[in-house]
Design a protein around this motif. Structure first.
Motif, PDB file in Angstrom:
ATOM      1  N   THR A 211       0.820  -1.205   0.000  1.00 54.92           N
ATOM      2  CA  THR A 211       0.000   0.000   0.000  1.00 54.92           C
ATOM      3  C   THR A 211       0.858   1.260   0.000  1.00 54.92           C
ATOM      4  O   THR A 211       0.573   2.217  -0.737  1.00 54.92           O
ATOM      5  CB  THR A 211      -0.930  -0.009   1.229  1.00 54.92           C
ATOM      6  OG1 THR A 211      -1.786  -1.149   1.167  1.00 54.92           O
ATOM      7  CG2 THR A 211      -1.775   1.243   1.280  1.00 54.92           C
ATOM      8  N   LEU A 212       1.914   1.281   0.819  1.00 56.78           N
ATOM      9  CA  LEU A 212       2.816   2.439   0.821  1.00 56.78           C
ATOM     10  C   LEU A 212       3.488   2.621  -0.539  1.00 56.78           C
ATOM     11  O   LEU A 212       3.664   3.755  -1.001  1.00 56.78           O
ATOM     12  CB  LEU A 212       3.873   2.263   1.916  1.00 56.78           C
ATOM     13  CG  LEU A 212       3.417   2.471   3.357  1.00 56.78           C
ATOM     14  CD1 LEU A 212       4.576   2.226   4.315  1.00 56.78           C
ATOM     15  CD2 LEU A 212       2.850   3.862   3.562  1.00 56.78           C
ATOM     16  N   PHE A 298      -7.849  14.519 -10.215  1.00 58.06           N
ATOM     17  CA  PHE A 298      -6.842  13.526 -10.608  1.00 58.06           C
ATOM     18  C   PHE A 298      -6.276  12.764  -9.418  1.00 58.06           C
ATOM     19  O   PHE A 298      -6.203  11.529  -9.440  1.00 58.06           O
ATOM     20  CB  PHE A 298      -5.706  14.207 -11.385  1.00 58.06           C
ATOM     21  CG  PHE A 298      -6.158  14.859 -12.659  1.00 58.06           C
ATOM     22  CD1 PHE A 298      -6.892  14.149 -13.589  1.00 58.06           C
ATOM     23  CD2 PHE A 298      -5.863  16.182 -12.937  1.00 58.06           C
ATOM     24  CE1 PHE A 298      -7.324  14.737 -14.768  1.00 58.06           C
ATOM     25  CE2 PHE A 298      -6.283  16.780 -14.104  1.00 58.06           C
ATOM     26  CZ  PHE A 298      -7.023  16.053 -15.026  1.00 58.06           C
ATOM     27  N   GLN A 299      -5.859  13.481  -8.377  1.00 54.39           N
ATOM     28  CA  GLN A 299      -5.234  12.809  -7.242  1.00 54.39           C
ATOM     29  C   GLN A 299      -6.174  11.830  -6.547  1.00 54.39           C
ATOM     30  O   GLN A 299      -5.799  10.683  -6.299  1.00 54.39           O
ATOM     31  CB  GLN A 299      -4.693  13.830  -6.248  1.00 54.39           C
ATOM     32  CG  GLN A 299      -3.914  13.210  -5.101  1.00 54.39           C
ATOM     33  CD  GLN A 299      -3.269  14.265  -4.216  1.00 54.39           C
ATOM     34  OE1 GLN A 299      -3.688  15.415  -4.214  1.00 54.39           O
ATOM     35  NE2 GLN A 299      -2.261  13.885  -3.473  1.00 54.39           N
ATOM     36  N   PRO A 300      -7.420  12.231  -6.208  1.00 58.11           N
ATOM     37  CA  PRO A 300      -8.311  11.227  -5.608  1.00 58.11           C
ATOM     38  C   PRO A 300      -8.586  10.036  -6.509  1.00 58.11           C
ATOM     39  O   PRO A 300      -8.653   8.898  -6.047  1.00 58.11           O
ATOM     40  CB  PRO A 300      -9.595  12.032  -5.335  1.00 58.11           C
ATOM     41  CG  PRO A 300      -9.143  13.436  -5.220  1.00 58.11           C
ATOM     42  CD  PRO A 300      -8.009  13.567  -6.189  1.00 58.11           C
ATOM     43  N   MET A 301      -8.726  10.284  -7.838  1.00 54.73           N
ATOM     44  CA  MET A 301      -9.004   9.174  -8.752  1.00 54.73           C
ATOM     45  C   MET A 301      -7.820   8.223  -8.834  1.00 54.73           C
ATOM     46  O   MET A 301      -7.970   6.994  -8.742  1.00 54.73           O
ATOM     47  CB  MET A 301      -9.350   9.723 -10.140  1.00 54.73           C
ATOM     48  CG  MET A 301     -10.695  10.411 -10.233  1.00 54.73           C
ATOM     49  SD  MET A 301     -10.975  11.135 -11.861  1.00 54.73           S
ATOM     50  CE  MET A 301     -10.826   9.682 -12.901  1.00 54.73           C
ATOM     51  N   ILE A 302      -6.612   8.775  -8.989  1.00 53.08           N
ATOM     52  CA  ILE A 302      -5.424   7.940  -9.134  1.00 53.08           C
ATOM     53  C   ILE A 302      -5.135   7.182  -7.847  1.00 53.08           C
ATOM     54  O   ILE A 302      -4.875   5.980  -7.850  1.00 53.08           O
ATOM     55  CB  ILE A 302      -4.214   8.806  -9.554  1.00 53.08           C
ATOM     56  CG1 ILE A 302      -4.432   9.365 -10.958  1.00 53.08           C
ATOM     57  CG2 ILE A 302      -2.930   7.991  -9.521  1.00 53.08           C
ATOM     58  CD1 ILE A 302      -3.402  10.402 -11.364  1.00 53.08           C
ATOM     59  N   GLN A 303      -5.196   7.886  -6.717  1.00 53.28           N
ATOM     60  CA  GLN A 303      -4.902   7.236  -5.453  1.00 53.28           C
ATOM     61  C   GLN A 303      -5.996   6.268  -5.037  1.00 53.28           C
ATOM     62  O   GLN A 303      -5.717   5.254  -4.386  1.00 53.28           O
ATOM     63  CB  GLN A 303      -4.681   8.289  -4.366  1.00 53.28           C
ATOM     64  CG  GLN A 303      -3.397   9.062  -4.541  1.00 53.28           C
ATOM     65  CD  GLN A 303      -3.101   9.996  -3.378  1.00 53.28           C
ATOM     66  OE1 GLN A 303      -3.983  10.319  -2.594  1.00 53.28           O
ATOM     67  NE2 GLN A 303      -1.859  10.421  -3.262  1.00 53.28           N
ATOM     68  N   VAL A 334      -3.279  10.223   3.808  1.00 58.28           N
ATOM     69  CA  VAL A 334      -3.673   9.213   2.826  1.00 58.28           C
ATOM     70  C   VAL A 334      -3.029   7.855   3.106  1.00 58.28           C
ATOM     71  O   VAL A 334      -3.732   6.834   3.139  1.00 58.28           O
ATOM     72  CB  VAL A 334      -3.357   9.699   1.395  1.00 58.28           C
ATOM     73  CG1 VAL A 334      -3.668   8.607   0.376  1.00 58.28           C
ATOM     74  CG2 VAL A 334      -4.164  10.950   1.078  1.00 58.28           C
ATOM     75  N   PRO A 335      -1.694   7.769   3.320  1.00 63.57           N
ATOM     76  CA  PRO A 335      -1.149   6.435   3.636  1.00 63.57           C
ATOM     77  C   PRO A 335      -1.689   5.845   4.930  1.00 63.57           C
ATOM     78  O   PRO A 335      -1.894   4.634   5.012  1.00 63.57           O
ATOM     79  CB  PRO A 335       0.367   6.688   3.722  1.00 63.57           C
ATOM     80  CG  PRO A 335       0.538   8.144   3.872  1.00 63.57           C
ATOM     81  CD  PRO A 335      -0.625   8.759   3.166  1.00 63.57           C
ATOM     82  N   VAL A 336      -1.944   6.691   5.945  1.00 64.38           N
ATOM     83  CA  VAL A 336      -2.512   6.164   7.188  1.00 64.38           C
ATOM     84  C   VAL A 336      -3.913   5.614   6.943  1.00 64.38           C
ATOM     85  O   VAL A 336      -4.268   4.529   7.431  1.00 64.38           O
ATOM     86  CB  VAL A 336      -2.527   7.260   8.273  1.00 64.38           C
ATOM     87  CG1 VAL A 336      -3.387   6.834   9.449  1.00 64.38           C
ATOM     88  CG2 VAL A 336      -1.117   7.558   8.738  1.00 64.38           C
ATOM     89  N   ALA A 337      -4.722   6.361   6.180  1.00 63.63           N
ATOM     90  CA  ALA A 337      -6.070   5.865   5.863  1.00 63.63           C
ATOM     91  C   ALA A 337      -5.999   4.559   5.077  1.00 63.63           C
ATOM     92  O   ALA A 337      -6.798   3.634   5.307  1.00 63.63           O
ATOM     93  CB  ALA A 337      -6.840   6.924   5.071  1.00 63.63           C
ATOM     94  N   ALA A 338      -5.046   4.468   4.145  1.00 61.84           N
ATOM     95  CA  ALA A 338      -4.898   3.237   3.375  1.00 61.84           C
ATOM     96  C   ALA A 338      -4.456   2.074   4.259  1.00 61.84           C
ATOM     97  O   ALA A 338      -4.932   0.936   4.099  1.00 61.84           O
ATOM     98  CB  ALA A 338      -3.896   3.454   2.246  1.00 61.84           C
ATOM     99  N   LEU A 339      -3.554   2.324   5.208  1.00 61.12           N
ATOM    100  CA  LEU A 339      -3.114   1.263   6.125  1.00 61.12           C
ATOM    101  C   LEU A 339      -4.251   0.824   7.041  1.00 61.12           C
ATOM    102  O   LEU A 339      -4.387  -0.378   7.346  1.00 61.12           O
ATOM    103  CB  LEU A 339      -1.928   1.753   6.952  1.00 61.12           C
ATOM    104  CG  LEU A 339      -0.622   1.970   6.178  1.00 61.12           C
ATOM    105  CD1 LEU A 339       0.449   2.530   7.098  1.00 61.12           C
ATOM    106  CD2 LEU A 339      -0.141   0.674   5.548  1.00 61.12           C
ATOM    107  N   ILE A 340      -5.068   1.775   7.483  1.00 59.05           N
ATOM    108  CA  ILE A 340      -6.245   1.405   8.276  1.00 59.05           C
ATOM    109  C   ILE A 340      -7.179   0.521   7.446  1.00 59.05           C
ATOM    110  O   ILE A 340      -7.742  -0.471   7.937  1.00 59.05           O
ATOM    111  CB  ILE A 340      -6.975   2.659   8.773  1.00 59.05           C
ATOM    112  CG1 ILE A 340      -6.106   3.393   9.798  1.00 59.05           C
ATOM    113  CG2 ILE A 340      -8.331   2.309   9.386  1.00 59.05           C
ATOM    114  CD1 ILE A 340      -6.685   4.726  10.240  1.00 59.05           C
ATOM    115  N   GLY A 341      -7.313   0.858   6.154  1.00 59.51           N
ATOM    116  CA  GLY A 341      -8.117   0.021   5.274  1.00 59.51           C
ATOM    117  C   GLY A 341      -7.546  -1.379   5.119  1.00 59.51           C
ATOM    118  O   GLY A 341      -8.292  -2.361   5.056  1.00 59.51           O
TER     119      GLY A 341
END
Length: 371
Positions: A211-212, A298-303, A334-341
């Motif tokens: 994820t990172l 762009f950033q929300p879509m890509i990420q 964003v990376p913290v939210a992704a890691l929580i996911g």
């Protein structure tokens, strides 16, 4: 005749709600304690986080070298040195052209200030030179009165710079060790943990690493898109120093909000100094449009594609992170939210009942998960 509430069911519902509320309260207390402990250890955690992010950026090259027979230490040292050279090259790419045109830039700034004073002296402001001089004298007097505050701010700024240098050095050393010994970490971690944790923690760590890596790749792509679009717009206007400005835009994309504001302000200032007010306003409009498209589209879509998060979740995470921890919070949101996911999805996998395996009364009662 209206139906009567069952007192038995009501008491059972209240007891269930009370138990759930207590469980949620305990989880929140544990989360608050973990955040407090993280804050106490921040001087160590922050270089660790930066080192991990740098490692995700440089690991593909290290993995390539290791795959072609290079010893881990040599591959890690080579990648670290190349990273330092690239960083120095980026700084030189920005600084050298600016230094070469420093004389013209200084003259342009002086002329720009003179034009602003002439504009202010005319309608509708009608600010005369004597008023400007009085304002300047008042500013100088106020600055002299607050000399102690200025000194304190300077000392604080110097301390911040020193802390930043220490963080950068520690992050580089950690990056080297992560590149050298990273593949051995998860097997070592599995041997240290007891029982089920020996399987769960390494799996979550591996998914978190992926994820990172996806976050860094998506951020680099967004920065490149930003730099190309803004660079083309400045080039079309005939603004000088386009390449350094594009590089600065790309690098600043890794620092949310403040990075974009800083790069945009520099670009508009250069356009104002060398091309005049009209081109500066056009450059400002181009930068605002590109950054709005980048930040909200762009950033929300890509990420969201790379991290498995909805675009709205990313926007909310950046907003919450910025309100809680400023620039650092925006950077890590964003990376913290992704890691929580990642953790949440793994828990769902482990706690869900397979379709072909009916849930037993014992599982329903004590919540046991088969090993």
């Amino acid at each position: 005749m209206p139906a009567m509430l069952s007192s038995t069911k009501t008491r059972a519902a209240l007891r269930a709600s009370a138990r759930t509320s207590l469980d949620v309260l305990l989880v929140l207390v544990m989360a608050a304690a973990a955040l407090w402990l993280l804050g106490q250890m921040w001087s160590v955690v922050w270089p660790l986080v930066v080192g991990l992010l740098l490692t995700t950026l440089t690991w593909p090259l290290a993995r390539f070298l290791r795959g072609h027979g290079w010893p881990p230490a040599l591959a890690a040292a080579t990648v670290t040195v190349l990273f330092l050279l690239v960083a120095a090259g980026v700084v030189a790419l920005i600084a050298v052209p600016v230094a070469a045109q420093s004389g013209e830039l200084t003259d342009g700034v002086t002329e720009g200030i003179h034009q602003v004073r002439q504009w202010a002296a005319g309608p509708p402001l009608n600010i005369g030179d004597d008023q400007i001089d009085k304002a300047a004298d008042a500013a100088v007097a106020r600055l002299q009165d607050s000399a102690g505050t200025v000194v304190t701010a300077a000392v604080t700024g110097l301390s911040t710079v020193v802390d930043g240098l220490v963080t950068a050095v520690l992050a580089l050393f950690l990056m080297f060790f992560f590149l050298k010994d990273g593949p051995r970490f998860l097997p070592w971690l599995s041997r240290q943990l007891p029982g089920r944790l020996a399987t769960d923690i390494p799996v979550v760590a591996a998914r978190g690493w992926d994820t990172l890596s996806a976050f860094v790749r998506s951020q680099a792509f967004v920065g490149l898109l930003d730099a190309v679009c803004i660079g083309l717009g400045l080039w079309a206007l005939g603004v000088p120093l386009v390449l350094p400005l594009a590089v600065l835009t790309f690098v600043s994309a890794f620092v949310p909000i403040v990075g974009a504001l800083f790069a945009g302000a520099v670009a508009v200032l250069i356009a104002l100094v060398f091309n005049g007010v009209t081109d500066a306003l056009i450059a400002l409009a181009i930068i605002v449009v590109v950054q709005q498209l980048e930040g909200n589209v762009f950033q929300p879509m890509i990420q969201s594609r790379g991290l498995g998060l909805h675009a709205a979740v990313i926007l909310l995470a950046v907003t919450l992170g910025g309100s809680l921890a400023g620039i650092v919070g925006s950077l890590l949101a964003v990376p913290v939210a992704a890691l929580i996911g990642v953790v949440w999805n793994y828990l769902r996998e482990q706690l869900s009942t397979p379709a072909h395996e009916p849930e037993t009364d014992e599982q329903h009662t004590d919540g046991a998960v088969p090993a």
